[in-house]
Motif scaffolding. Structure first.
Motif, PDB file in Angstrom:
ATOM      1  N   UNK A 180      25.607  28.772 -14.181  1.00 56.82           N
ATOM      2  CA  UNK A 180      26.283  29.385 -13.042  1.00 56.82           C
ATOM      3  C   UNK A 180      26.955  28.330 -12.183  1.00 56.82           C
ATOM      4  N   UNK A 181      26.247  27.218 -11.946  1.00 59.28           N
ATOM      5  CA  UNK A 181      26.801  26.146 -11.120  1.00 59.28           C
ATOM      6  C   UNK A 181      28.010  25.486 -11.795  1.00 59.28           C
ATOM      7  N   UNK A 182      27.917  25.255 -13.099  1.00 57.57           N
ATOM      8  CA  UNK A 182      29.034  24.640 -13.818  1.00 57.57           C
ATOM      9  C   UNK A 182      30.260  25.545 -13.806  1.00 57.57           C
ATOM     10  N   UNK A 183      30.049  26.835 -14.068  1.00 59.90           N
ATOM     11  CA  UNK A 183      31.170  27.773 -14.089  1.00 59.90           C
ATOM     12  C   UNK A 183      31.816  27.884 -12.713  1.00 59.90           C
ATOM     13  N   UNK A 184      30.984  27.909 -11.672  1.00 63.06           N
ATOM     14  CA  UNK A 184      31.521  27.984 -10.311  1.00 63.06           C
ATOM     15  C   UNK A 184      32.321  26.730  -9.973  1.00 63.06           C
ATOM     16  N   UNK A 185      31.826  25.570 -10.419  1.00 68.09           N
ATOM     17  CA  UNK A 185      32.550  24.325 -10.174  1.00 68.09           C
ATOM     18  C   UNK A 185      33.884  24.315 -10.908  1.00 68.09           C
ATOM     19  N   UNK A 186      33.898  24.878 -12.108  1.00 73.29           N
ATOM     20  CA  UNK A 186      35.147  24.974 -12.851  1.00 73.29           C
ATOM     21  C   UNK A 186      36.162  25.846 -12.138  1.00 73.29           C
ATOM     22  N   UNK A 187      35.693  26.940 -11.565  1.00 73.90           N
ATOM     23  CA  UNK A 187      36.577  27.810 -10.789  1.00 73.90           C
ATOM     24  C   UNK A 187      37.160  27.065  -9.595  1.00 73.90           C
ATOM     25  N   UNK A 188      36.302  26.330  -8.899  1.00 74.66           N
ATOM     26  CA  UNK A 188      36.761  25.572  -7.738  1.00 74.66           C
ATOM     27  C   UNK A 188      37.778  24.507  -8.133  1.00 74.66           C
ATOM     28  N   UNK A 189      37.687  24.046  -9.396  1.00 76.72           N
ATOM     29  CA  UNK A 189      38.640  23.053  -9.887  1.00 76.72           C
ATOM     30  C   UNK A 189      39.943  23.690 -10.361  1.00 76.72           C
ATOM     31  N   UNK A 190      40.017  25.038 -10.293  1.00 76.71           N
ATOM     32  CA  UNK A 190      41.265  25.718 -10.596  1.00 76.71           C
ATOM     33  C   UNK A 190      41.263  26.574 -11.845  1.00 76.71           C
ATOM     34  N   UNK A 191      40.147  26.640 -12.583  1.00 81.27           N
ATOM     35  CA  UNK A 191      40.100  27.441 -13.804  1.00 81.27           C
ATOM     36  C   UNK A 191      39.887  28.920 -13.478  1.00 81.27           C
ATOM     37  N   UNK A 192      40.503  29.828 -14.250  1.00 82.93           N
ATOM     38  CA  UNK A 192      40.181  31.249 -14.100  1.00 82.93           C
ATOM     39  C   UNK A 192      38.693  31.472 -14.377  1.00 82.93           C
ATOM     40  N   UNK A 193      38.097  32.454 -13.711  1.00 79.00           N
ATOM     41  CA  UNK A 193      36.654  32.669 -13.793  1.00 79.00           C
ATOM     42  C   UNK A 193      36.180  32.889 -15.221  1.00 79.00           C
ATOM     43  N   UNK A 194      36.883  33.737 -15.961  1.00 82.58           N
ATOM     44  CA  UNK A 194      36.461  34.031 -17.338  1.00 82.58           C
ATOM     45  C   UNK A 194      36.534  32.804 -18.216  1.00 82.58           C
ATOM     46  N   UNK A 195      37.607  32.055 -18.111  1.00 81.17           N
ATOM     47  CA  UNK A 195      37.755  30.835 -18.906  1.00 81.17           C
ATOM     48  C   UNK A 195      36.683  29.815 -18.541  1.00 81.17           C
ATOM     49  N   UNK A 196      36.419  29.675 -17.262  1.00 78.23           N
ATOM     50  CA  UNK A 196      35.413  28.712 -16.827  1.00 78.23           C
ATOM     51  C   UNK A 196      34.041  29.049 -17.395  1.00 78.23           C
ATOM     52  N   UNK A 197      33.675  30.340 -17.365  1.00 78.03           N
ATOM     53  CA  UNK A 197      32.381  30.749 -17.904  1.00 78.03           C
ATOM     54  C   UNK A 197      32.349  30.578 -19.419  1.00 78.03           C
ATOM     55  N   UNK A 198      33.442  30.946 -20.108  1.00 78.52           N
ATOM     56  CA  UNK A 198      33.483  30.794 -21.567  1.00 78.52           C
ATOM     57  C   UNK A 198      33.321  29.325 -21.964  1.00 78.52           C
TER      58      UNK A 198
END
Length: 264
Positions: A180-198
């Motif tokens: 969850x933390x990694x995906x959220x950090x990816x979103x904050x870095x500009x990635x779409x939520x689905x892509x970040x979680x995938x």
């Protein structure tokens, strides 16, 4: 050999599915019981194993009882089920309930206490089991076959089960929190939520597979992806600054302490 699942929840369903899929016992030798009609229907739909309302007749006819109810209900359930067939084996996956308590409740030392984890439901479990005073090699082999059909299975002394609970029993939650933390950090870095979680999911799965294949130790695999003064090194420096390893030690220690408290 007739096996009765006492409780028909997700973990019992996963175990029964593994037994049926791997033909460890004939479906005709398996039976389950649960107070919930919804759980009974779901169990049978998933496993093909008949599931009925609890009754004394079911218990006295079973050679193996697999106790898979919520820990806070286990004592009451055991009291309602007694007496069991003489010589019957009791396998418990109830977290925090020691062999001594199970022996008192069921009036037998022919007991195996198991600490599984939830990835059992997808055939990737990590389970440890300890033998009661009267459980023999055949009982241990049965537990090993059932649990091994759904992942890693190791026999341990009961004294180690609190540590097992803290590491592998609770461990999936730690990984989910990290994801969850990694995906959220990816979103904050500009990635779409689905892509970040995938990307997060595949990264964790891929890294775990490299470890499972023994492509290197954790240190060796970490170093292989870390270039001097590179991006990974920058991230690892932050982890070290925040004492990530010490935090994980404290996490496991706290969970082990709580497991011991619940078992008293």
């Amino acid at each position: 050999m007739k096996m009765l699942f006492i409780g028909a929840g997700k973990m019992a369903t996963a175990l029964a599915t593994g037994i049926v899929k791997n033909e460890l016992l004939p479906v005709s030798d398996l039976l389950a019981c649960d107070i919930s009609a919804t759980a009974r229907q779901a169990f049978t739909a998933a496993t093909g194993v008949r599931c009925e309302a609890p009754s004394q007749a079911l218990v006295t006819d079973a050679d193996v009882l697999l106790l898979a109810v919520k820990p806070q209900l286990a004592a009451a359930v055991a009291a309602e089920l007694m007496p069991i067939r003489p010589g019957a084996l009791v396998i418990s996956i109830c977290a925090g309930i020691g062999i001594n308590k199970l022996q008192q409740w069921f009036g037998t030392g022919n007991i195996i206490r198991v600490m599984p984890n939830t990835p059992l439901m997808v055939g990737k479990g990590a389970s440890a089991y300890a033998l009661g005073p009267d459980a023999d090699a055949a009982a241990a082999a049965l537990a090993g076959r059932i649990l091994g059909a759904l992942g890693l299975a190791r026999q341990v002394d009961e004294a180690l089960l609190d540590a097992v609970t803290a590491l592998s029993g609770s461990g999936p939650a730690y990984v989910f929190e990290m994801a969850k933390a990694m995906a959220a950090a990816g979103e904050e870095a500009g990635l779409p939520a689905t892509l970040s979680l995938d990307l997060t999911i595949q990264t964790i799965a891929g890294a775990a597979e490299m470890l499972a294949r023994r492509l290197g130790t954790p240190d060796e695999l970490r170093d292989a992806v870390t270039s001097p003064n590179g991006t990974t090194a920058a991230g690892l420096t932050v982890m070290a600054q925040h004492e990530f390893r010490a935090m994980m030690r404290d996490v496991v220690t706290a969970a082990r302490k709580r497991s011991a408290e619940l078992g008293r």
